[in-house]
Design a protein around this motif. Structure first.
Motif, PDB file in Angstrom:
ATOM      1  N   VAL A   1       0.973  -1.165   0.037  1.00  0.00           N
ATOM      2  CA  VAL A   1      -0.120  -0.082  -0.181  1.00  0.00           C
ATOM      3  C   VAL A   1       0.965   1.157   0.002  1.00  0.00           C
ATOM      4  O   VAL A   1       1.780   1.291   0.709  1.00  0.00           O
TER       5      VAL A   1
ATOM      6  N   GLN B   1       0.742   5.540  -0.283  1.00  0.00           N
ATOM      7  CA  GLN B   1      -0.243   6.517  -0.241  1.00  0.00           C
ATOM      8  C   GLN B   1       0.572   7.864   0.139  1.00  0.00           C
ATOM      9  O   GLN B   1       1.845   7.820   0.909  1.00  0.00           O
TER      10      GLN B   1
ATOM     11  N   ALA C   1      -4.482  14.248  -1.880  1.00  0.00           N
ATOM     12  CA  ALA C   1      -4.006  13.165  -1.374  1.00  0.00           C
ATOM     13  C   ALA C   1      -4.403  11.951  -2.352  1.00  0.00           C
ATOM     14  O   ALA C   1      -5.606  11.964  -3.094  1.00  0.00           O
ATOM     15  N   GLY C   2      -3.875  10.824  -2.384  1.00  0.00           N
ATOM     16  CA  GLY C   2      -4.168   9.505  -3.121  1.00  0.00           C
ATOM     17  C   GLY C   2      -3.279   8.473  -2.513  1.00  0.00           C
ATOM     18  O   GLY C   2      -2.274   8.572  -1.917  1.00  0.00           O
ATOM     19  N   GLY C   3      -3.758   7.185  -2.943  1.00  0.00           N
ATOM     20  CA  GLY C   3      -3.082   6.059  -2.668  1.00  0.00           C
ATOM     21  C   GLY C   3      -3.320   4.953  -3.734  1.00  0.00           C
ATOM     22  O   GLY C   3      -4.304   5.068  -4.564  1.00  0.00           O
ATOM     23  N   TYR C   4      -2.417   3.963  -3.520  1.00  0.00           N
ATOM     24  CA  TYR C   4      -2.531   2.747  -4.310  1.00  0.00           C
ATOM     25  C   TYR C   4      -2.267   1.759  -3.523  1.00  0.00           C
ATOM     26  O   TYR C   4      -1.345   1.433  -2.604  1.00  0.00           O
TER      27      TYR C   4
ATOM     28  N   PHE D   1      -9.246   0.857  -0.341  1.00  0.00           N
ATOM     29  CA  PHE D   1      -9.624   2.265   0.247  1.00  0.00           C
ATOM     30  C   PHE D   1     -11.052   2.497   0.441  1.00  0.00           C
ATOM     31  O   PHE D   1     -11.700   2.024  -0.407  1.00  0.00           O
TER      32      PHE D   1
ATOM     33  N   ASN E   1      -6.697   3.653   5.680  1.00  0.00           N
ATOM     34  CA  ASN E   1      -7.314   3.113   4.489  1.00  0.00           C
ATOM     35  C   ASN E   1      -8.802   4.122   4.297  1.00  0.00           C
ATOM     36  O   ASN E   1      -9.444   3.400   3.356  1.00  0.00           O
TER      37      ASN E   1
ATOM     38  N   ALA F   1     -10.881   7.823   3.578  1.00  0.00           N
ATOM     39  CA  ALA F   1     -10.751   9.198   3.411  1.00  0.00           C
ATOM     40  C   ALA F   1     -11.858   9.940   3.763  1.00  0.00           C
ATOM     41  O   ALA F   1     -12.977   9.303   3.328  1.00  0.00           O
TER      42      ALA F   1
ATOM     43  N   ILE G   1      -7.550   2.011  -5.496  1.00  0.00           N
ATOM     44  CA  ILE G   1      -6.983   3.273  -5.964  1.00  0.00           C
ATOM     45  C   ILE G   1      -7.902   4.525  -5.229  1.00  0.00           C
ATOM     46  O   ILE G   1      -9.246   4.393  -5.431  1.00  0.00           O
ATOM     47  N   CYS G   2      -7.205   5.351  -4.533  1.00  0.00           N
ATOM     48  CA  CYS G   2      -8.019   6.582  -4.138  1.00  0.00           C
ATOM     49  C   CYS G   2      -7.378   7.934  -4.490  1.00  0.00           C
ATOM     50  O   CYS G   2      -6.127   7.981  -4.381  1.00  0.00           O
ATOM     51  N   ALA G   3      -8.013   8.967  -4.521  1.00  0.00           N
ATOM     52  CA  ALA G   3      -7.542  10.239  -4.728  1.00  0.00           C
ATOM     53  C   ALA G   3      -8.778  11.089  -4.086  1.00  0.00           C
ATOM     54  O   ALA G   3      -9.892  10.959  -4.219  1.00  0.00           O
TER      55      ALA G   3
END
Length: 934
Positions: free
Chosen positions: A772, A774, A794-797, A805, A822, A824, A838-840
């Motif tokens: 993970v 981010q 912000a973002g994450g993979y 997420f 995990n 947002a 995936i999150c942004a």
């Protein structure tokens, strides 16, 4: 009360437990990392100090035992156990604090005050400091009757210390009154600055009513709890006597709910409640200070536009005058004045002193806050061609002056309680010029135009502040004054005269001295005090005056002598007796161990219930004398479901953090029209090691962490039984923080924060797999007035087999976590409205201070500080790799009201509204949140 709110109560209890310290200990930070610490013990005190400070520690114990003997008759009783004193030399500022929770502790910062203001009036810094802080201990320890019975049962629980829950002006007023000695003439009540401050409060119509002084936060004067409190206690004792004030304290010390008995006890003892006493106090101050006006504030100078509120750092070079404006609303900025015109030059980081060479090079003494807890100064040089160059590292030089040649500097510092003066060249090489003895404090200084002499404010041991000259060739001192007044901030003028500020006649004004004849000219006539005089050649004199609304910058183009007299006319050396010089009986020195003080000092019952559960338990807390180790525990037993819940947190310095939590979630699951109740046990363990590595003045840091999460179904029908789901993440984080806070701006006033976090499920056994990654960044721009504009990205993979997420909701409970996140926030949408690997997210916010209340409701424990508001637009999405992203956007506003409870405790109340703009998934959300701080 639902499960989430119940769980929130448990965590709130834990937070309250860990930070359940008295308000005077709001600055209770652990001592800096490292060092070999020792302990000495006398009859009533234990002192902890770094190896090498043995002589100072023995002196502190001699002073403390003497102060104990002197003060005990007034307070009637002392602590049942020894008070712990920590001798700290990890900050360049003069301060101290005291608390009785979880046991009696005093922190002493050994750097002595060297500037005119209020603290400069002392016989011996350690004596003044110990006396002030030990008054707090004796005051807050007082207890009788039911209070003492409660302490025997529950221990040192905060609510069993009535005088801890006392308005700040009474606590600090008592301490300032007893630190002052009218016979010897030291202490803040005997200094000129306090008298001038109170005179201006009275004469300029700025008198603060009782409700304003009960909760002093940010309004001017910043020190009003000390100022009004000291004069109020002095007034009570002068009118009613020490015995009456002592009786009031004794009566109040038996009250379990002391907020509501202050007025009734005052009426019993003084015959009047506090409202009436305060009115009498006001009339007495008006009578006392009615005739002390010295001719009008700054009548002979022209007031210039400048940042207000604080005393500003200033310097001159030739005809140029330079001022660092620190208004408390935006970044510190350097301005160059040419007469009454001013030119902005650059933004500056926090600094304590500066000087400008004839060639235009800027030398500053910057304040650096290290990750290890130290607050030191270092010297930086700025040139337009090369930018900033750091000359020293951890050398603690808080004052700086260019030598006339422009190739080296004069710098000074205090280290281990000793003042030192050095030559510093532009390569960073240092040469010691002078080191003082214990009790000798070097103030401001400046060289003459030839570079052969130095003039300085100097306090010799057992004496007051005087002006002295040093021959820079031989290092020998030559005294210029022997007076009982405070003379400081001197500098040489081009014609060889010395310009300085002194409180002759009880008010600080600017004077010029002919060092050959000893003749003095008074150049200003100020009713509040004239400080930091700087002579800028043909542009004349610049100086700053204290007013009832803050400090102001004034200029006199052609100074004239308002009064001429000889230094002999004011000569009468001020001498302080060497107090408490007798030896005290000490036990042998031993190595410091935290285990001696780490045990819990109280317990208190906890009862939590709702329709699903009824929990009974207790909470406790502990910390060692150095505040390096602290912990808190809340544990409960669910008598309805036979379950155990609890939270435990342990912190070591600001480096190690361990958090353990077990809780249970109650829910209902419907299968084929049949509902089943279930209980989900949630176990969480976080181990975090902060500041593994630090770079760029400790703004860039590397951290490591482990997060264990285990969800287990308990007490469910057999068809729902399944094994526990376990997540074990190990990760590293890189953070960069460069942010500033301002007194008149809500939240962060300016700066940047960024983080990059990489975690893996594969290092430890886990039901999830993969990595993970981010990251996030936050930029705050300072706008005119008390406003800011903020942007957060912000973002994450996460790998497909890792925990996905989730996005949505107003608060997730994960905002303050660095590892194991995990979720947002996306206001205007339900929690977990979208999930994916995936999150942004993006956020834009505009914040502003709306108005400042800063008043208490009579003497009730309810007050209000700042009220601020913000407008925000949020957007974001969570989706799976290979799927399309559906961006969601919401908008809303928040109102934050700063509540002040129990006189000391700030509880920011957030009232928010958000609307999701997506027609299918968006919703209207109204939400509230309550924080807590000291």
């Amino acid at each position: 009360m639902g499960h989430n709110s119940l769980k929130g109560c448990i965590r709130f209890c834990l937070i309250m437990l860990v930070f359940s310290l008295a308000a005077p200990a709001a600055q209770a930070l652990s001592v800096a990392w490292g060092g070999s610490w020792k302990t000495l013990q006398s009859e009533h005190f234990e002192i902890h100090f770094e190896d090498g400070f043995q002589d100072m520690a023995r002196r502190c114990l001699a002073i403390a035992e003497g102060v104990h003997r002197e003060l005990l008759p007034f307070f009637g009783s002392g602590p049942a156990n020894r008070t712990h004193i920590v001798l700290s030399d990890d900050t360049d500022f003069s301060n101290g604090w005291a608390t009785v929770l979880p046991y009696g502790r005093i922190r002493l910062f050994v750097s002595a005050p060297s500037d005119p203001g209020s603290l400069e009036s002392y016989d011996e810094w350690l004596h003044l400091l110990i006396r002030h802080e030990y008054v707090h201990i004796l005051h807050m320890e007082m207890g009788r009757g039911t209070v003492n019975t409660g302490r025997k049962i529950f221990g040192r629980f905060p609510l069993l210390f009535p005088h801890v829950l006392t308005p700040v002006f009474l606590l600090e007023g008592m301490a300032v009154y007893f630190e002052s000695d009218a016979v010897a003439g030291y202490g803040r009540l005997q200094g000129s600055h306090y008298a001038a401050q109170m005179a201006l409060e009275v004469r300029n119509g700025n008198w603060k009513d009782l409700q304003e002084v009960v909760i002093p936060l940010r309004n001017w004067p910043i020190n009003k709890a000390y100022l009004y409190g000291a004069f109020f206690i002095e007034y009570l004792i002068s009118v009613y006597g020490e015995d009456a004030v002592s009786e009031f304290l004794y009566r109040q010390s038996g009250e379990l709910i002391p907020f509501f008995t202050l007025n009734s006890q005052a009426k019993r003892v003084f015959g009047k409640n506090f409202t009436a006493l305060w009115e009498d106090f006001r009339l007495a101050m008006e009578e006392r200070f009615a005739d002390t006006d010295s001719g009008g504030q700054g009548m002979e100078g022209r007031m210039l536009p400048s940042g207000d509120f604080f005393l500003q750092v200033a310097a001159t070079s030739g005809d140029g005058f330079f001022l660092v404006e620190d208004s408390g609303k935006d970044r510190r900025r350097l301005f160059r004045y040419a007469g009454k015109e001013r030119e902005p030059m650059m933004a500056l980081r926090p600094l304590s002193d500066m000087d400008v060479s004839e060639g235009g090079r800027l030398a500053v003494s910057r304040v650096l806050r290290g990750a290890d807890g130290r607050v030191f100064h270092d010297i930086f040089i700025y040139t337009p061609e090369m930018g900033w160059d750091r000359l020293t590292r951890n050398q603690r030089f808080s004052r700086v002056r260019w030598m006339p040649c422009g190739e080296r500097l004069l710098v000074s510092r205090q280290r281990a309680g000793l003042s030192e003066l050095y030559f510093l060249d532009l390569e960073g090489n240092m040469r010691l010029l002078w080191r003082g003895n214990q009790g000798e404090v070097l103030g401001a200084f400046g060289p003459d135009v030839t570079g052969g002499w130095l003039v300085a404010g100097l306090k010799r041991a057992g004496q007051g502040w005087n002006l002295e000259m040093m021959d820079l060739g031989t290092g020998r001192w030559q005294r210029l004054t022997d007076t009982p007044s405070m003379e400081n901030e001197p500098s040489f003028m081009p014609d060889g005269r010395v310009l300085f500020s002194a409180d002759y006649g009880g008010i600080y004004n600017v004077y010029a001295m002919d060092t050959d004849t000893g003749m003095l000219e008074q150049w200003t006539r100020s009713s509040g005090g004239a400080f930091r005089p700087r002579f800028a050649g043909s542009k004349g004199l610049y100086y700053q005056v204290y007013t009832a609304d803050g400090f102001r910058l004034l200029r006199v183009e052609d100074p004239v002598a308002l009064k001429v007299f000889s230094v002999e006319d004011v000569a009468d050396e001020k001498f302080f007796p060497f107090l408490f010089d007798e030896a005290v009986n000490l036990e042998p020195e031993r190595k410091y161990t935290p285990l001696k003080t780490l045990r819990p000092r109280y317990w208190f019952p906890v009862w939590l219930f709702n329709e699903d559960t009824e929990q009974l338990g207790f909470e406790t807390h502990g910390s060692d004398a150095l505040d390096r180790h602290s912990y808190g525990l809340v544990t409960t037993y669910d008598v309805k479901n036979d379950l155990v819940n609890g939270s435990f947190v342990y912190a070591c310095d600001n480096r190690w953090l361990l958090f353990l939590d077990r809780s249970h979630r109650f829910g209902e699951l419907k299968i084929h029209e049949t509902s089943f109740d279930y209980i989900l046990r949630e176990d969480r363990v976080t181990l975090q090691r902060n500041h593994l590595l630090n770079f760029f003045e400790d703004r860039l840091s590397v951290h490591g962490g482990l997060v264990h999460e285990r969800d287990t179904l308990v007490d469910t029908p057999s068809l729902l039984l399944r094994g526990p789901v376990e997540s074990n993440l190990a990760g590293m984080a890189l953070t960069f923080r460069d942010e500033e806070y301002y007194i008149h701006v809500p939240g962060i006033g300016w700066g940047f924060y960024g983080e990059l976090i990489a975690e893996s499920n594969d290092i430890l056994d886990s039901d999830y797999k993969g990595a993970v990654v981010q990251g996030a960044m936050r930029k705050i721009w300072n706008l005119p007035g008390s406003r800011t504009l903020g942007l957060r990205l912000a973002g994450g993979y996460a790998d497909r087999e890792a925990k996905p997420f989730r996005i949505g909701g107003t608060r997730t409970g994960e905002e303050m976590r660095l590892f194991g996140r995990n979720e947002a926030v996306l206001r205007g949408y339900p929690r977990s409205v979208q999930t994916g690997n995936i999150c942004a997210s993006q956020r834009l916010s505009l914040s502003s201070l709306l108005f400042r209340v800063e008043r208490n409701w009579s003497l009730m424990p309810f007050g209000m500080g700042d009220v601020s508001g913000s407008l925000h637009v949020d957007s974001g999405s969570a989706w799976d790799e290979g799927m399309s992203m559906r961006q969601l956007t919401g908008a809303g506003l928040e109102l934050q009201v700063e509540l002040v409870l129990g006189y000391h405790f700030r509880a920011p109340l957030v009232l928010g509204y958000a609307r999701g703009l997506d027609s299918d998934l968006g919703e209207d959300q109204f939400y509230t949140a309550l924080g807590f701080s000291f």
